[in-house]
Design a protein around this motif. Structure first.
Motif, PDB file in Angstrom:
ATOM      1  N   SER A 135      -1.325 -47.905 -24.570  1.00  0.00           N
ATOM      2  CA  SER A 135      -0.535 -48.942 -25.260  1.00  0.00           C
ATOM      3  C   SER A 135      -1.318 -50.257 -25.302  1.00  0.00           C
ATOM      4  CB  SER A 135       0.802 -49.140 -24.547  1.00  0.00           C
ATOM      5  OG  SER A 135       0.583 -49.361 -23.163  1.00  0.00           O
ATOM      6  N   ASP A 136      -2.034 -50.550 -24.221  1.00  0.00           N
ATOM      7  CA  ASP A 136      -2.882 -51.748 -24.227  1.00  0.00           C
ATOM      8  C   ASP A 136      -3.957 -51.662 -25.296  1.00  0.00           C
ATOM      9  OD1 ASP A 136      -1.416 -52.553 -22.133  1.00  0.00           O
ATOM     10  OD2 ASP A 136      -3.093 -52.827 -20.718  1.00  0.00           O
ATOM     11  N   VAL A 137      -4.537 -50.453 -25.422  1.00  0.00           N
ATOM     12  CA  VAL A 137      -5.586 -50.261 -26.419  1.00  0.00           C
ATOM     13  C   VAL A 137      -5.018 -50.503 -27.807  1.00  0.00           C
ATOM     14  CG1 VAL A 137      -7.190 -48.594 -27.421  1.00  0.00           C
ATOM     15  CG2 VAL A 137      -6.821 -48.633 -24.947  1.00  0.00           C
ATOM     16  N   LEU A 138      -3.809 -49.962 -28.022  1.00  0.00           N
ATOM     17  CA  LEU A 138      -3.166 -50.150 -29.321  1.00  0.00           C
ATOM     18  C   LEU A 138      -2.956 -51.627 -29.618  1.00  0.00           C
ATOM     19  CD1 LEU A 138      -0.573 -47.310 -29.800  1.00  0.00           C
ATOM     20  CD2 LEU A 138      -2.006 -48.323 -31.574  1.00  0.00           C
ATOM     21  N   LEU A 139      -2.493 -52.339 -28.601  1.00  0.00           N
ATOM     22  CA  LEU A 139      -2.278 -53.785 -28.775  1.00  0.00           C
ATOM     23  C   LEU A 139      -3.603 -54.499 -29.026  1.00  0.00           C
ATOM     24  CD1 LEU A 139       0.428 -54.463 -26.052  1.00  0.00           C
ATOM     25  CD2 LEU A 139       0.699 -54.398 -28.544  1.00  0.00           C
ATOM     26  N   ALA A 140      -4.645 -54.006 -28.326  1.00  0.00           N
ATOM     27  CA  ALA A 140      -5.950 -54.655 -28.473  1.00  0.00           C
ATOM     28  C   ALA A 140      -6.489 -54.515 -29.889  1.00  0.00           C
ATOM     29  CB  ALA A 140      -6.935 -54.059 -27.475  1.00  0.00           C
ATOM     30  N   PHE A 141      -6.027 -53.479 -30.596  1.00  0.00           N
ATOM     31  CA  PHE A 141      -6.457 -53.289 -31.977  1.00  0.00           C
ATOM     32  C   PHE A 141      -6.246 -54.549 -32.789  1.00  0.00           C
ATOM     33  CE2 PHE A 141      -7.235 -48.780 -32.049  1.00  0.00           C
ATOM     34  CZ  PHE A 141      -7.989 -48.625 -33.195  1.00  0.00           C
ATOM     35  N   GLU A 142      -5.067 -55.102 -32.636  1.00  0.00           N
ATOM     36  CA  GLU A 142      -4.732 -56.293 -33.404  1.00  0.00           C
ATOM     37  C   GLU A 142      -5.711 -57.422 -33.073  1.00  0.00           C
ATOM     38  OE1 GLU A 142      -1.054 -58.135 -32.424  1.00  0.00           O
ATOM     39  OE2 GLU A 142      -1.351 -59.623 -34.019  1.00  0.00           O
ATOM     40  N   ARG A 143      -5.932 -57.572 -31.755  1.00  0.00           N
ATOM     41  CA  ARG A 143      -6.824 -58.627 -31.290  1.00  0.00           C
ATOM     42  C   ARG A 143      -8.231 -58.437 -31.868  1.00  0.00           C
ATOM     43  NH1 ARG A 143      -9.069 -58.697 -26.300  1.00  0.00           N
ATOM     44  NH2 ARG A 143      -7.848 -56.899 -25.681  1.00  0.00           N
ATOM     45  N   VAL A 144      -8.702 -57.167 -31.770  1.00  0.00           N
ATOM     46  CA  VAL A 144     -10.049 -56.875 -32.261  1.00  0.00           C
ATOM     47  C   VAL A 144     -10.148 -57.197 -33.742  1.00  0.00           C
ATOM     48  CG1 VAL A 144     -11.628 -54.991 -32.784  1.00  0.00           C
ATOM     49  CG2 VAL A 144     -10.626 -55.181 -30.510  1.00  0.00           C
ATOM     50  N   ILE A 145      -9.106 -56.830 -34.459  1.00  0.00           N
ATOM     51  CA  ILE A 145      -9.170 -57.025 -35.911  1.00  0.00           C
ATOM     52  C   ILE A 145      -9.056 -58.500 -36.269  1.00  0.00           C
ATOM     53  CG2 ILE A 145      -7.922 -56.577 -38.060  1.00  0.00           C
ATOM     54  CD1 ILE A 145      -7.387 -53.750 -36.939  1.00  0.00           C
ATOM     55  N   VAL A 146      -8.178 -59.204 -35.567  1.00  0.00           N
ATOM     56  CA  VAL A 146      -7.925 -60.595 -35.931  1.00  0.00           C
ATOM     57  C   VAL A 146      -9.025 -61.529 -35.403  1.00  0.00           C
ATOM     58  CG1 VAL A 146      -6.344 -62.534 -35.667  1.00  0.00           C
ATOM     59  CG2 VAL A 146      -5.454 -60.226 -36.062  1.00  0.00           C
ATOM     60  N   GLU A 147      -9.426 -61.307 -34.144  1.00  0.00           N
ATOM     61  CA  GLU A 147     -10.288 -62.301 -33.506  1.00  0.00           C
ATOM     62  C   GLU A 147     -11.779 -62.029 -33.628  1.00  0.00           C
ATOM     63  OE1 GLU A 147      -9.034 -62.703 -29.472  1.00  0.00           O
ATOM     64  OE2 GLU A 147      -6.942 -63.025 -30.047  1.00  0.00           O
ATOM     65  N   GLU A 148     -12.127 -60.800 -33.951  1.00  0.00           N
ATOM     66  CA  GLU A 148     -13.546 -60.455 -33.858  1.00  0.00           C
ATOM     67  C   GLU A 148     -14.250 -60.443 -35.213  1.00  0.00           C
ATOM     68  OE1 GLU A 148     -15.121 -60.336 -31.101  1.00  0.00           O
ATOM     69  OE2 GLU A 148     -13.426 -60.325 -29.708  1.00  0.00           O
ATOM     70  N   ASN A 149     -13.625 -61.048 -36.183  1.00  0.00           N
ATOM     71  CA  ASN A 149     -14.355 -61.179 -37.436  1.00  0.00           C
ATOM     72  C   ASN A 149     -14.666 -59.830 -38.067  1.00  0.00           C
ATOM     73  OD1 ASN A 149     -15.212 -63.030 -39.161  1.00  0.00           O
ATOM     74  ND2 ASN A 149     -16.890 -63.826 -37.872  1.00  0.00           N
ATOM     75  N   ILE A 150     -13.686 -58.937 -38.012  1.00  0.00           N
ATOM     76  CA  ILE A 150     -13.978 -57.547 -38.299  1.00  0.00           C
ATOM     77  C   ILE A 150     -14.447 -57.333 -39.729  1.00  0.00           C
ATOM     78  CG2 ILE A 150     -11.783 -56.625 -39.133  1.00  0.00           C
ATOM     79  CD1 ILE A 150     -13.083 -54.993 -36.185  1.00  0.00           C
ATOM     80  N   LEU A 151     -13.887 -58.119 -40.643  1.00  0.00           N
ATOM     81  CA  LEU A 151     -14.269 -57.925 -42.045  1.00  0.00           C
ATOM     82  C   LEU A 151     -15.748 -58.201 -42.255  1.00  0.00           C
ATOM     83  CD1 LEU A 151     -11.479 -59.138 -44.453  1.00  0.00           C
ATOM     84  CD2 LEU A 151     -12.827 -57.042 -44.578  1.00  0.00           C
ATOM     85  N   ALA A 152     -16.193 -59.338 -41.686  1.00  0.00           N
ATOM     86  CA  ALA A 152     -17.602 -59.698 -41.836  1.00  0.00           C
ATOM     87  C   ALA A 152     -18.487 -58.636 -41.201  1.00  0.00           C
ATOM     88  CB  ALA A 152     -17.864 -61.049 -41.182  1.00  0.00           C
ATOM     89  N   ARG A 153     -18.037 -58.105 -40.054  1.00  0.00           N
ATOM     90  CA  ARG A 153     -18.832 -57.081 -39.374  1.00  0.00           C
ATOM     91  C   ARG A 153     -18.917 -55.803 -40.203  1.00  0.00           C
ATOM     92  NH1 ARG A 153     -19.967 -57.915 -34.016  1.00  0.00           N
ATOM     93  NH2 ARG A 153     -18.948 -59.702 -33.045  1.00  0.00           N
ATOM     94  N   CYS A 154     -17.762 -55.380 -40.726  1.00  0.00           N
ATOM     95  CA  CYS A 154     -17.764 -54.192 -41.604  1.00  0.00           C
ATOM     96  C   CYS A 154     -18.716 -54.427 -42.766  1.00  0.00           C
ATOM     97  CB  CYS A 154     -16.371 -53.910 -42.154  1.00  0.00           C
ATOM     98  SG  CYS A 154     -15.277 -53.151 -40.962  1.00  0.00           S
ATOM     99  N   GLY A 155     -18.618 -55.637 -43.319  1.00  0.00           N
ATOM    100  CA  GLY A 155     -19.460 -55.949 -44.463  1.00  0.00           C
ATOM    101  C   GLY A 155     -20.929 -55.845 -44.109  1.00  0.00           C
ATOM    102  N   GLU A 156     -21.284 -56.354 -42.940  1.00  0.00           N
ATOM    103  CA  GLU A 156     -22.682 -56.355 -42.529  1.00  0.00           C
ATOM    104  C   GLU A 156     -23.191 -54.910 -42.353  1.00  0.00           C
ATOM    105  OE1 GLU A 156     -23.293 -59.226 -39.599  1.00  0.00           O
ATOM    106  OE2 GLU A 156     -25.446 -58.851 -39.410  1.00  0.00           O
ATOM    107  N   THR A 157     -22.385 -54.124 -41.626  1.00  0.00           N
ATOM    108  CA  THR A 157     -22.766 -52.721 -41.432  1.00  0.00           C
ATOM    109  C   THR A 157     -22.862 -51.998 -42.774  1.00  0.00           C
ATOM    110  OG1 THR A 157     -21.734 -52.671 -39.276  1.00  0.00           O
ATOM    111  CG2 THR A 157     -22.060 -50.561 -40.346  1.00  0.00           C
ATOM    112  N   ALA A 158     -21.871 -52.234 -43.633  1.00  0.00           N
ATOM    113  CA  ALA A 158     -21.875 -51.567 -44.924  1.00  0.00           C
ATOM    114  C   ALA A 158     -23.096 -51.968 -45.737  1.00  0.00           C
ATOM    115  CB  ALA A 158     -20.596 -51.903 -45.692  1.00  0.00           C
ATOM    116  N   PHE A 159     -23.420 -53.270 -45.666  1.00  0.00           N
ATOM    117  CA  PHE A 159     -24.579 -53.741 -46.421  1.00  0.00           C
ATOM    118  C   PHE A 159     -25.853 -53.049 -45.944  1.00  0.00           C
ATOM    119  CE2 PHE A 159     -28.223 -56.673 -46.399  1.00  0.00           C
ATOM    120  CZ  PHE A 159     -28.401 -56.825 -47.767  1.00  0.00           C
TER     121      PHE A 159
END
Lengths: 258, 282, 268
Positions: free
Chosen positions: A48-72
């Motif tokens: 359950s903590d991991v599930l909650l952490a998902f939100e944190r990871v997505i919101v706080e860790e700049n996930i879009l930019a990271r996905c973009g970088e990897t994809a690029f």
């Protein structure tokens, strides 16, 4: 088969439902085990903590930019390995001598643990996306070359004979018969190659702590953010699985019914 | 286009002269004579079949006439040209399925015109005409994988006819089909051949097919492949597959089978001997 | 459906052999040698030209020397032994689990449909990212490397075994039943002989990924093993040594791959 279709959904899909159920139950059991102290929560955090952490990871860790970088990085490496690999494959197919001389080497390249050479590439290209891209490119190159050769060589003899009976020039023969006939196999090569590329990009990002999704995991692990690490790993796995499924779909969609 | 394919009748003028053709394979003691001094003519507008057991060199002959096998002795002449490479006036239909799986029916049929640089609208029109002729008008947009084996073979035939070859050369085009389909396709071929007055050379091992379709049948011997006999088929035209039931038809079949049986049994004995040699070695 | 998991070291594709006899074989060999010479020549020229700073492209001689130095260095052999043991252990665990899983999934359509998609789609994900988890579970020592290697090998072996199980010619099984073979006889006389090749192939692929994964894990965090040695040499900026060690690692990986590949062929 007809009566099988008449079965209700949950009967037809029983195996798949069982698989998902097993997954859910497994997660639930872990949750209980952690809650009751059977498992050290500093080794395995409660799901359950991991599930909650998902939100944190997505919101706080700049996930879009990271996905973009990897994809690029992945796309640059993947597209260049296609652009370079297909012509090399076509050339090796056309020249029996070169093919005989070099095909084994390409096979060896396909099997070689190129990722291990990352310290070398670090020296050559510095700690930059260039390193990642070049490594992924080399990793993705061999399957495209091999599959291009395989596809061209697998052209049915009778289709070549049709071309000959129509007095086609060798360039017409290549573009109108050999190449289209080889395309499905080349697509398979591209799928394999891009899978390699993604694995290499994420792996090297993780290893050298640079760039997109791979680095995210490294970051969180170094911060001892346990739920975050688990969540980010799950996230990266989900992204890559999605990527493979999309590649497979594209591959089968690009091949008109044959 | 020198298309005189409208109403010209069979004339004595041969469309193709096959003169003393010899083809050997291998070298030294291993040499095999596949085609041995074969000569016959095909007249303008005539339908000729070459029949023989497996191993009589039919396929070799097909490859020579089609120009796929340039290195042979003797001559195959079209007009005053000796064939040593694929001739633009010879259209070939192959035994194996040879449609392009990545093209629709109409794109398949228009393919030769595309190579010739015919404008798109014209080539579609002409392709359409021949697709209609082989009875596939409602399948133009389909891919070959959506068609049956017989339909695909008709696509191949339309693709060959579309460039209006002087001579249609077919290598067992119905070999992979069942007997009923084969008879019905035979009707289609007869009808098209009469409509276009198409000079046709058919390579086959199927006796009823040869009698049903041909004006003349060239019977080949088993290895080395020589001409054993040439039989004129005087069955009335226009002809349909009904002819299969007639007495005359049965008579021709029996007569040719008489020749063929001897050759086929030699072939069978040969392959049995080869098998026992192999097992003795292994 | 080509298993995406089995791409790491797929056998050479079954292309038709190039035509030509001994003469063209010799020509191909000569061309190969010529290519190698050109590569070496260009390398040496670049190295001497000093186009790159430092020792990024060291001379062939210095690489050869480093090669020799490594081979007589007990440190190299000690680390090789560590990596070899880790790899063997991980392969043994991963392959055993993979074969069992593969047989179960291959024999039972229900379980196959329930669980194989997970294995199939997880198999091509980058395994190394699970390393932090393995460290938490098994510590920083060799065990975490073994665990990660075993996990990598597992997927390839399981998928290959399951596929092999399903590909057994149904007629062979019917023949077995028609002779009223017992379950044991079916297993030893029909299933096992028919499964040998796919299992060996799976092990070959699994070994390939296990070697890479173990070595990568060692480069990330460890104090022994060839991966650790690579990082040591890298930190020292000993370029000839780095090239030499990487070449050795590639040769070892290639040789293991060829060895099991040959085993699979001989059994055919």
């Amino acid at each position: 088969m007809a009566d099988k279709a008449a079965l209700p959904f949950y009967m037809r899909r029983a195996p798949e439902i069982t698989g998902i159920a097993a997954l859910v139950v497994g997660v639930f059991v872990f949750e209980l085990m952690v809650r009751f102290g059977l498992v050290n929560r500093y080794i395995i955090p409660p799901p359950s903590d991991v599930l909650l952490a998902f939100e944190r990871v997505i919101v706080e860790e700049n996930i879009l930019a990271r996905c973009g970088e990897t994809a690029f990085e992945m796309l640059v490496a993947g597209v260049s390995s296609v652009v370079v690999g297909v012509p090399i494959g076509a050339f090796l197919y056309r020249s029996a001598l070169w093919r005989r001389a070099l095909e084994d080497w390409v096979g060896a390249l396909a099997a070689a643990p190129i990722v291990l050479a990352f310290p070398l590439f670090l020296v050559l290209f510095g700690r930059s996306p260039k390193t990642i891209i070049v490594m992924a490119f080399f990793h993705g190159l061999a399957p495209i070359i091999l599959k291009t050769i395989e596809g061209l060589a697998g052209t049915r003899k009778v289709l070549v004979n049709v071309g000959r009976s129509l007095n086609m020039t060798s360039s017409q023969m290549f573009w109108k018969i050999l190449f289209p006939s080889a395309l499905p196999v080349i697509f398979t090569g591209i799928r394999l190659s891009w899978t390699f590329c993604l694995i290499t990009v994420v792996g090297v990002e993780f290893l050298i702590n640079l760039g997109g999704l791979g680095q995210l995991i490294n970051d969180l692990a170094e911060r001892y953010d346990l739920p975050g690490t688990y969540a980010s790993i799950c996230f990266v796995i989900l992204v890559s699985v999605l990527f493979f499924i999309v590649l497979e779909r594209i591959e089968s969609w690009l091949q008109p019914a044959r | 286009m020198t298309s005189d394919s409208t109403i010209a009748r069979p004339t004595a003028e041969p469309a193709m002269v096959i003169d003393d053709v010899v083809k050997r394979f291998g070298r030294g003691a291993e040499i095999v004579t596949a085609v041995d001094h074969v000569s016959f003519n095909v007249a303008q507008g005539e339908f000729v079949s070459v029949i023989g057991p497996s191993g009589c060199g039919k396929s070799t002959l097909f490859n020579i006439i089609g120009g796929l096998l340039g290195d042979y002795e003797g001559s195959v002449m079209i007009g005053d040209e000796r064939i040593s490479a694929p001739h633009p006036e010879v259209g070939m239909v192959f035994q194996e399925e040879s449609t392009f799986p990545w093209r629709t029916v109409i794109e398949n049929v228009a393919f030769p015109l595309e190579l010739q640089g015919v404008a798109k609208s014209e080539r579609m029109d002409r392709a359409h005409h021949f697709i209609d002729m082989v009875g596939l008008a409602s399948f133009e947009k389909n891919y070959p994988s959506q068609l049956s084996g017989g339909m695909r073979q008709r696509v191949s035939i339309a693709r060959t006819l579309v460039s209006q070859p002087k001579i249609l050369l077919m290598d067992e085009p119905f070999a992979a089909l069942d007997e009923q389909t084969r008879l019905l396709l035979g009707d289609k071929i007869t009808q098209i051949q009469q409509q276009l007055n198409q000079t046709t050379l058919l390579i086959t091992h199927n006796l009823t097919e040869a009698v049903q379709l041909s004006d003349r049948i060239v019977v080949m011997t088993y290895r080395p492949g020589k001409v054993k006999r040439i039989v004129n088929i005087d069955l009335p035209r226009p002809r349909t597959s009904d002819v299969v039931g007639s007495d005359a038809f049965g008579h021709y079949v029996a007569e040719i089978w008489n020749d063929l049986r001897e050759e086929a049994s030699r072939g069978m004995a040969d392959s049995e001997a080869a098998a026992s040699r192999r097992s003795a070695h292994g | 459906m080509a298993a995406t998991g089995q791409i790491t070291a797929r056998p050479r594709p079954s292309v038709a052999p190039a035509t030509g006899g001994a003469a063209s074989a010799r020509a191909a060999m000569m061309l190969r040698v010529a290519c190698a010479l050109v590569v070496f020549g260009v390398w040496e020229a670049v190295s001497r030209s000093g186009l790159f700073y430092g020792e990024v492209v060291p001379s062939l001689l210095s690489i050869a020397k480093a090669f020799g130095r490594l081979l007589v260095d007990p440190v190299f052999w000690k680390n090789l032994q560590v990596t070899a043991l880790e790899t063997i252990a991980s392969l043994a665990i991963g392959a055993a689990a993979g074969v069992v899983t593969g047989i179960v999934l291959g024999a039972n359509t229900f379980l196959m449909r329930a669980f194989e998609p997970y294995i199939y789609y997880l198999s091509p994900t980058p395994r190394i990212i699970l390393f932090p988890v393995m460290i938490m579970w098994f510590g920083v020592g060799p065990t975490s490397k073994v665990a990660l290697g075993a996990l990598s090998a597992f997927f390839a072996v399981a998928l290959s075994t399951a596929a092999g199980m399903r590909q057994i010619d149904k007629i062979l099984i019917r023949v077995g039943h028609s002779f009223r073979a017992t379950t044991w006889q079916m297993a030893t006389k029909i299933y096992l002989p028919a499964m040998r090749i796919p299992i060996l192939n799976g092990i070959r692929l699994g070994m390939g990924t296990a070697i890479i994964t173990v070595l990568l894990a060692e480069t990330k965090l460890s104090n022994q093993g060839l991966g650790y040695l690579i990082m040591q040499i890298y930190t020292r900026f000993d370029m000839p040594g780095l090239y030499a060690l990487l070449i050795i690692v590639f040769i070892i990986a290639g040789a293991c791959n060829a060895l099991i590949g040959r085993l699979a062929k001989e059994q055919a």
